[in-house]
Design a protein around this motif. Structure first.
Motif, short mmCIF file in Angstrom:
data_model
loop_
_atom_site.label_atom_id
_atom_site.label_comp_id
_atom_site.label_asym_id
_atom_site.label_seq_id
_atom_site.Cartn_x
_atom_site.Cartn_y
_atom_site.Cartn_z
N ILE A 1 0.84 -1.20 0.00
CA ILE A 1 0.00 0.00 0.00
C ILE A 1 0.87 1.25 0.00
O ILE A 1 0.58 2.23 -0.69
CB ILE A 1 -0.95 -0.02 1.22
CG1 ILE A 1 -1.88 -1.24 1.13
CG2 ILE A 1 -1.74 1.27 1.31
CD1 ILE A 1 -2.77 -1.42 2.33
N TRP B 1 0.80 4.08 -2.83
CA TRP B 1 0.57 5.47 -2.42
C TRP B 1 1.69 6.38 -2.91
O TRP B 1 1.44 7.48 -3.45
CB TRP B 1 0.45 5.55 -0.90
CG TRP B 1 0.44 6.96 -0.38
CD1 TRP B 1 -0.62 7.80 -0.29
CD2 TRP B 1 1.59 7.70 0.09
NE1 TRP B 1 -0.23 9.02 0.22
CE2 TRP B 1 1.11 8.98 0.47
CE3 TRP B 1 2.94 7.40 0.25
CZ2 TRP B 1 1.97 9.96 0.97
CZ3 TRP B 1 3.79 8.37 0.75
CH2 TRP B 1 3.30 9.64 1.11
N GLN C 1 1.48 9.54 -5.50
CA GLN C 1 1.87 10.87 -5.04
C GLN C 1 2.90 11.52 -5.95
O GLN C 1 3.26 12.68 -5.76
CB GLN C 1 2.42 10.80 -3.61
CG GLN C 1 1.38 10.46 -2.56
CD GLN C 1 0.26 11.47 -2.49
OE1 GLN C 1 0.50 12.68 -2.43
NE2 GLN C 1 -0.98 11.00 -2.53
#
Length: 644
Positions: free
Chosen positions: A362, A366, A370
């Motif tokens: 995860i 992420w 980003q």
């Protein structure tokens, strides 16, 4: 691969851990200039090949790295004097490139004459890579690399499309050694030094964190009690583990050591048990979000965003594993096999207590969303593995385990860097001589403008070039040779690259050169060739998916949602009929005539692209309803039949 002890073992461990840690440092604080990085990468890792892999072997398959296998030394685990000499010599060509990058950049290609040191260093690095490949992989890749070199010297003797002008020794050496944009130190080595190095290290840390056990437990909870439970556990756990591993042999060794004996104990044939683990492990490289680092490499080579790559690959990966689950379920029903005993299964509470080990994935996803660089996102994920492992102190990664992870990663990086060096030689030889264009012309002339014919030929080329080659280098080779052929004939770019990628992966489960199958056969105590055939049969879903990427882009979520649903349903229907034909069971045992009919229906559904989706989709619904009714009638008939 050797197990080194004593001072030699400590020296190699320090060198390997240091080299791996240096790459992690660069991922966090910035990479050197490209040519310096590529030269340093090969200079640090190529010597390890000659110290870890003996010149002769016993033929026992063991895990070594990115989808490959090697052998144990015949009598001892100590490098010979020749091994030390080769390891030392392997430093020199890369050291020259590392120290003299400006000299290399300021040269005028094919006009500035080679110096004698440059000539001999170029010959040396090519010979060392060929010998290293022979040791660490199979003679096939070594022979293919050598064949490309021979072709460059002899192409002027060949007629027509196969011919090329006479190339001198200086020309060949310069192509392979002194041009930063191709050859050994070309862009492929840059991919090895950055993306592959970081994500191979990530996979090593994930393995040591205990995530592999978590994946197995999750598979047991989800499918352990159903018919043929251990086989389904192997499919699920290998798919989850494979997405971060990037090594099909590593998957087999990690999960197969548990699942293969369980499958045999339950009643599966040894070759089938090994084939299940092989097909499931090979397929790990197609499973998003990491795809064994392939998702990042495809994004790098095509210029298509990473997010688009994993979205496009998602339904194909799902279909591949659903097909495998159907196949093992039918085999279990055919043999009358039960699931695992309830007392042998973990509880959901146990799975949830270890679920923190999934968080690094995860974190990776992420970080990529980003906008962090791919390598920095990989570094953050490695840090997350270490930190999150301490949420349960008993499982926390200690300094010794971190060193072990860095060492294991380094040995795998060494093998991959070697294979990528060979891939660089092959690609440079094929592009310099124009053989890539010749192959494209030959395929297109034979196909006569038909994308169908071309795709079949490209599939065969990809399988051939992928035999005995790790997944990543295999894709890098076939993406240069084969993907442009399909794109020129109208296939979508991403679809063409996923097509050749799938076949490069399936080559690792295709006999006679199926290294992963031989590794699984060792655990299963089965015949390697039979295991390979079982694995190829079980991975048949990959064939359907690969062709769908080219001919029905909706499988990649292109176009309206209803088209994607329709195409996925058709591919699944086709896969079900293939499974029925392969296993020979659907609520009861089937004869050869029925099985051949099932094959015909599967082919008609999957490949009748001239028929509109709106027509094929209702037909698939009718066929699925008919299959459900046949299953119900047959199983009810068997349950009512007298038992004695």
């Amino acid at each position: 691969m050797r197990t080194l002890h004593g001072k030699t073992g400590r020296l190699v461990q320090v060198w390997t851990v240091g080299a791996t840690a240096l790459h992690l440092y660069y991922a966090g604080f910035g990479w050197p200039e490209p040519l310096e990085l590529r030269a340093l990468h090969l200079m640090l890792f190529l010597p390890l090949v000659f110290l870890l892999f003996p010149a002769r072997s016993t033929g026992e398959i063991v895990e070594v790295g990115e989808g490959e296998a090697s052998t144990e030394p015949s009598s001892y685990n100590t490098p010979s004097p020749l091994d030390w000499v080769l390891a030392g010599l392997s430093i020199l060509p890369s050291l020259y490139m590392y120290v003299n990058p400006l000299l290399i950049y300021e040269r005028t290609e094919f006009l500035t004459p080679l110096t004698m040191p440059q000539l001999w260093l170029g010959i040396l690095i090519v010979c060392l890579i060929i010998e290293g490949v022979r040791r660490a992989f199979t003679p096939i890749l070594a022979a293919l690399t050598a064949l490309v070199i021979v072709y460059m010297f002899t192409a002027h003797y060949l007629p027509g499309l196969w011919g090329y002008r006479r190339m001198s020794l200086d020309h060949v050496v310069e192509t392979m050694y002194l041009i930063s944009g191709r050859g050994v130190y070309g862009p492929l080595m840059g991919i090895s030094a950055t993306l592959i190095a970081i994500f191979v290290t990530f996979g090593a840390f994930v393995r040591l964190s205990g995530a592999g056990q978590l994946f197995s437990q999750l598979g047991e909870v989800v499918a352990g009690r159903s018919a043929g439970g251990p086989a389904k556990v192997a499919v699920i756990s290998s798919g989850l583990f494979g997405t971060v591993s990037g090594s099909s042999v590593s998957n087999v060794v990690s999960t197969g050591a548990i699942t293969i004996p369980l499958m045999k104990r339950l009643g599966y044939r040894p070759a089938f048990a090994g084939g299940v683990e092989t097909a499931a492990s090979v397929g790990g490289a197609i499973m998003p979000p990491v795809m064994g680092a392939a998702s990042f490499i495809i994004a790098e080579t095509t210029g298509i965003p990473y997010k688009s790559v994993i979205i496009a690959a998602s339904l194909g990966a799902l279909l591949y594993y659903v097909t495998m689950l159907i196949m093992v379920h039918l085999e279990a029903k055919r043999l009358g096999l039960a699931g695992m005993a309830k007392e042998d299964l973990p509880s959901w509470r146990t799975v949830f207590s270890n679920s923190h080990l999934m968080l690094p994935l995860i974190v990776l996803f992420w970080a990529l969303l980003q906008g962090f660089s791919t390598t920095f996102a990989g570094l953050l994920s490695i840090g997350a593995v270490i930190v999150l492992s301490w949420l349960r102190p008993s499982q926390g990664l200690r300094p010794g385990q971190i060193v072990t992870a860095l060492y294991e990663a380094g040995t795998m990086i060494a093998v991959v860097a070697l294979a990528v060096g060979a891939a660089g030689i092959i690609v440079a030889g094929l592009t310099t001589t124009g053989l890539v264009v010749a192959i494209s012309d030959i395929v297109q002339n034979f196909a006569d403008g038909s994308l169908w014919k071309a795709s079949i030929l490209v599939a065969l080329i990809s399988l051939f070039l992928g035999m005995g080659v790790p997944t990543t280098p295999a894709y890098l080779i076939v993406s240069v040779v084969a993907a442009p052929i399909l794109i020129d004939l109208g296939a979508p770019m991403l679809g063409a690259h996923l097509f050749v990628f799938y076949f490069a992966i399936l080559a690792d489960a295709t006999p006679p050169v199926s290294v992963t199958a031989y590794a699984a056969a060792v655990i299963a105590k089965a015949d390697g060739l039979k295991t390979g055939f079982e694995a190829w049969q079980l991975s048949i879903g990959g064939l359907i998916v690969a062709f769908a990427f080219v001919f029905t882009p909706a499988i990649m979520w292109e176009g309206p949602l209803y088209q994607t649903v329709e195409v996925f349903g058709m591919c699944l229907t086709s896969a079900i009929f293939v499974c029925i034909a392969s296993v020979g069971y659907w609520g009861g045992h089937l004869g050869w005539l029925t099985r051949m009919l099932a094959v015909g229906i599967a082919v008609a559904i999957a490949f009748s692209n001239s028929v509109a989706v709106e027509i094929r989709a209702p037909i698939c619904v009718v066929l699925l309803v008919a299959l459900a009714l046949v299953w119900r009638v047959k199983t009810r008939g068997e349950s009512l039949a007298p038992t004695g």
